[in-house]
Write an enzyme that holds these catalytic residues in place. Sequence first.
Site, PDB file in Angstrom:
ATOM      1  N   CYS A  99      32.546  43.573  34.809  1.00 10.66           N
ATOM      2  CA  CYS A  99      31.191  44.125  34.605  1.00 10.66           C
ATOM      3  C   CYS A  99      30.284  43.815  35.793  1.00 10.66           C
ATOM      4  CB  CYS A  99      30.561  43.529  33.347  1.00 10.66           C
ATOM      5  SG  CYS A  99      31.442  43.917  31.844  1.00 10.66           S
TER       6      CYS A  99
HETATM    7  C1  BEZ Z   1      35.036  41.652  32.407  1.00  8.09           C
HETATM    8  O1  BEZ Z   1      34.103  42.423  32.654  1.00  8.09           O
HETATM    9  O2  BEZ Z   1      35.728  41.183  33.303  1.00  8.09           O
HETATM   10  C2  BEZ Z   1      35.324  41.235  30.982  1.00  8.09           C
HETATM   11  C3  BEZ Z   1      34.741  41.896  29.922  1.00  8.09           C
HETATM   12  C4  BEZ Z   1      34.993  41.485  28.619  1.00  8.09           C
HETATM   13  C5  BEZ Z   1      35.833  40.420  28.369  1.00  8.09           C
HETATM   14  C6  BEZ Z   1      36.401  39.752  29.438  1.00  8.09           C
HETATM   15  C7  BEZ Z   1      36.149  40.146  30.749  1.00  8.09           C
END
Ligand code: BEZ
Length: 277
Positions: A99
């Site tokens: 994200c």
């Molecule tokens: C990420 O954006 O890397 C992520 C999103 C949700 C859970 C774990 C990681």
Amino acid sequence: MASTLSRTLRIASVAGVRAGIRVASARAPVFGFAFAQKSAVRAFSVSRAIFDEQPRLRLGSPAPNFKAETTHGPIDFHEFIGDSWTILFSHPADFTPVCTTELGAFAQLEDEFSKRNTKLIGLSANGLDSHEKWIEDIEEAATNGSKVGFPIIADPERKVAFLYDMVDHQDLTNIDTKGIAFTIRAVFIIDPNKKIRLTMLYPASTGRNTAEVLRVLDSLQTGDKAGVTTPINWIPGEDVIVPPSVSNEAAAAKFGDFRAVKPYLRYTKYPADLLKK
Ligand code: BEZ
């Protein structure tokens, strides 16, 4: 529809009970077990109530309105959209690696979206304080010097996530410690008439492609203005397709030259003049 919904709710319900058991086994006392079961059931009652109210969102559906807190203050979503195109994109949680890269990439492209009369608005399933701190990290690590100039919706209870169906089947069984489903990565392109024109749903493991979001936006805006469609992998400047609903005579009058590869597959040059009007 009713049977799919009730099946999904049954799955959610079973997941809630399972979650209670899972949390309880980490807290040995019997009280812990009962407490965890109750809170999981309560959380799922809330989720299920919201799920029941969730409209079916199709391409062309009105974008549901909502009020929410954002990093730029409270908004009424339809007022926020105003006369612009809008990209609403969601994130499972703050301070997560994929994200962070996505928000950094959207921040770097914000000028390109503005040039296309398009507002960006992110959403993540955490509160405002957390968002503010996360934005500092994003600007430090992922924007190449750009600011995060668009608002991020605080959706800790996943109200908007449910309203826009941003949770997937598997995630209904993949709940967090509060017993609420993860918000997945969704993208909605909404036009100035507040109609949903595109949806993209990505798994939590896979970062999106901002160039593709921009490309689809270009295709939609070109189609709306010039009455054309765009072929596979099209980018602005390349030939476009004359839709089957346009006769050869009308195509010649509107576009001048066109090339018929098949009677139903006709190309014409990028309609730069029509787009200026
Ligand atoms: C990420 O954006 O890397 C992520 C999103 C949700 C859970 C774990 C990681």
